[in-house]
Each structure stands twice: as C-alpha cells, then as structure tokens.
Scaffold this motif. Structure first.
Motif, mmCIF file in Angstrom:
data_model
loop_
_atom_site.group_PDB
_atom_site.id
_atom_site.type_symbol
_atom_site.label_atom_id
_atom_site.label_comp_id
_atom_site.label_asym_id
_atom_site.label_seq_id
_atom_site.Cartn_x
_atom_site.Cartn_y
_atom_site.Cartn_z
ATOM 1 N N SER A 121 0.862 -1.096 0.010
ATOM 2 C CA SER A 121 0.045 -0.080 0.165
ATOM 3 C C SER A 121 0.654 1.329 -0.041
ATOM 4 O O SER A 121 0.312 2.391 -0.305
ATOM 5 N N ARG A 122 2.170 1.318 0.308
ATOM 6 C CA ARG A 122 2.818 2.376 0.446
ATOM 7 C C ARG A 122 4.540 2.066 0.491
ATOM 8 O O ARG A 122 4.652 0.873 0.207
ATOM 9 N N GLU A 138 1.996 6.955 -0.227
ATOM 10 C CA GLU A 138 1.259 6.132 -0.764
ATOM 11 C C GLU A 138 1.672 5.684 -2.249
ATOM 12 O O GLU A 138 2.223 6.641 -2.819
ATOM 13 N N ILE A 139 1.478 4.448 -2.601
ATOM 14 C CA ILE A 139 1.976 4.063 -4.027
ATOM 15 C C ILE A 139 1.250 4.687 -4.957
ATOM 16 O O ILE A 139 1.949 5.194 -6.178
ATOM 17 N N VAL A 140 -0.047 4.946 -4.859
ATOM 18 C CA VAL A 140 -0.761 5.819 -5.837
ATOM 19 C C VAL A 140 -0.433 7.264 -6.020
ATOM 20 O O VAL A 140 -0.855 7.886 -6.793
ATOM 21 N N ARG A 141 0.319 7.678 -5.130
ATOM 22 C CA ARG A 141 0.929 9.069 -5.295
ATOM 23 C C ARG A 141 1.992 9.233 -5.971
ATOM 24 O O ARG A 141 2.533 10.284 -6.461
ATOM 25 N N ASN A 165 6.508 12.950 -7.059
ATOM 26 C CA ASN A 165 4.766 13.322 -7.107
ATOM 27 C C ASN A 165 4.710 14.979 -6.781
ATOM 28 O O ASN A 165 5.653 15.672 -7.339
ATOM 29 N N ILE A 188 7.324 -0.948 -7.862
ATOM 30 C CA ILE A 188 6.304 0.009 -7.528
ATOM 31 C C ILE A 188 5.422 0.133 -8.815
ATOM 32 O O ILE A 188 4.052 0.386 -8.553
ATOM 33 N N HIS A 189 5.795 0.209 -10.045
ATOM 34 C CA HIS A 189 4.998 0.439 -11.084
ATOM 35 C C HIS A 189 3.830 -0.520 -11.140
ATOM 36 O O HIS A 189 2.722 -0.382 -11.286
ATOM 37 N N ARG A 191 2.486 -2.435 -8.652
ATOM 38 C CA ARG A 191 1.573 -2.501 -7.724
ATOM 39 C C ARG A 191 0.793 -1.240 -7.802
ATOM 40 O O ARG A 191 -0.474 -1.438 -7.426
ATOM 41 N N ARG A 192 1.134 -0.098 -8.267
ATOM 42 C CA ARG A 192 0.214 0.824 -8.511
ATOM 43 C C ARG A 192 -0.725 0.654 -9.667
ATOM 44 O O ARG A 192 -1.662 1.026 -9.206
ATOM 45 N N ARG A 193 -0.225 -0.009 -10.580
ATOM 46 C CA ARG A 193 -1.395 -0.429 -11.738
ATOM 47 C C ARG A 193 -2.278 -1.370 -11.205
ATOM 48 O O ARG A 193 -3.581 -1.138 -11.636
#
Length: 234
Positions: A121-122, A138-141, A165, A188-189, A191-193
């Motif tokens: 998650s991060r 957070e990974i989505v950021r 970011n 990271i890429h 998990r973000r997807r």
C-alpha cells in the motif's frame, strides 16, 4: 505516576526479559539485540497489521566502503602511532584512535540503518542513529520514477532511485546506492497499476482478458455457395 507503579512496571519488564532468556537462550537474545541495532527493528515497528512487504532494500555494499575505510585507517595508523610513541604519552594517540574508530562505527550504523521498504500500500524509508527520521508515501501518489545507473554503479549492480510526486520536498525523493534498482521500480509500477485496477486480479496477478464480441446465432450466418458435386448413388 507513583513509585509503586514505576517499580512494578520495571519488575514486570525484568521478569519478561528473564523469561525470554530462558526460552531463547542468552546468545539468541544478544544476536537479536545486535541485529536490531543495525536497523531491523526500525522496519518491524513501522509495519502495520496485515501489511505485506513486497521489497526491502538495504544499501549496496558500495555504500559501506567509506565507513569501513575509516575503521581500517583508524586501526592501522593508531597501532603504528602507539607502537612508536613513548609509554608516558600513550594516552593521546589512544584517545585519537578511539575517536576515529567511534566515528567510523557511527558512519557504518548510519548506512546500515537506512532502509527503503515497498509494501502493498505504500513506500517508506527509515534512517538515523540517534535521531530517527521516517518518511512514507502511498504508492498511488508516485507519479514518476527515475532510475539512475552511472557506468561505475552499473559495474557493481547498484543505482539510485528517484521518486517524484506533486510535493517535491519529501524524504522519499531520492534513494541512493541500492541494489536491483530497476527491479524495485518495476515492483512499484506494477503494484500501482494493480491498485488502479489496470492489471486485473491483483491476487493472482493475471492480466484482464479482452472481451470477445458476441457470437451470432447459427441461423443468422449467411449460407456460403458451394460447388455442385456429383455423389455416387448408394
């Protein structure tokens, strides 16, 4: 807090410490304390319940060259200085040697306690010897990932990871001298997807199957003309 409560808490802690020694042994307790001094406990305390660690990055061995060189220089030059110094003046070179060794060990701990962790998650980083610092995101950021691998670092399999970011001023922007930099960027890429729903089932890791167009009923298919053939009578 009253004196009785303070004394009771100290007594309970001492008894739990004795129980751990009886169960694990004194050598295992010492080994856990020794490894915790080099940063293992920093990562464990940062994790929350049911959080999965995808990648745990320590510094590459290249980052240890400088502190190890300081330690070796302190030992070699200190021993030579002590060897050639008169007996009545051994206090000053011994003090200098201990100071250099202490500085080298401090630098060694600073490198060993700098950890970069990727979870489900991060991403977070913990570092510091006396003053502990923490940074997480957070990974989505994570918007952009830059992998820096100069020729001298590529020869030993090390590199730098730059995470960008919207807020540039943060402790996670630049992670230097870690191994397998490109692989960690892909973690990271990916998990973000997955979190954005672009990789299908995140548990199985399978790609989403493309939707097939609906098949026409057999009756709607046009009849294809066939050549006239002669059949043998039965």
């Amino acid at each position: 807090m009253s004196f009785s409560n303070l004394f009771g808490g100290a007594t309970d802690g001492f008894l739990r410490w004795l129980d751990r020694i009886a169960e694990d042994g004194l050598h295992r307790m010492f080994w856990r304390w020794f490894t915790a001094m080099f940063g293992r406990r920093l990562v464990v305390r940062k994790l929350i319940d049911d959080e999965e660690v995808l990648s745990h990055a320590r510094h590459h061995w290249v980052a240890y060259i400088k502190p190890v060189a300081i330690l070796l220089a302190g030992v070699i030059f200190g021993m030579l200085w002590l060897w050639w110094s008169p007996i009545d003046t051994l206090g000053f070179p011994l003090l200098v040697m201990l100071g250099v060794l202490g500085y080298g060990f401090f630098k060694l701990l600073a490198v060993a306690r700098d950890r970069f962790v990727i979870t489900d998650s991060r991403v977070f980083r913990v570092w510091g010897v006396f003053s502990i610092q923490e940074a997480e995101m957070e990974i989505v950021r994570v918007l952009d990932i830059t992998v820096e691998q100069p020729w001298n670092l590529r020869m030993v399999g090390a590199g730098n990871l730059v995470l960008e970011n919207a807020a540039q001023e943060q402790g996670l922007r630049r992670i230097e001298l870690i191994p397998q930099t490109s692989q960690r960027a892909r973690v990271i890429h990916r998990r973000r997807r997955q979190m954005l729903g672009l990789l299908g089932d995140e548990d199985s890791g399978s790609l989403p199957e493309p939707e097939e167009p609906p098949k026409r009923p057999r009756s709607e298919h046009p009849r294809r003309p066939r050549p006239v053939t002669a059949r043998w009578p039965r």
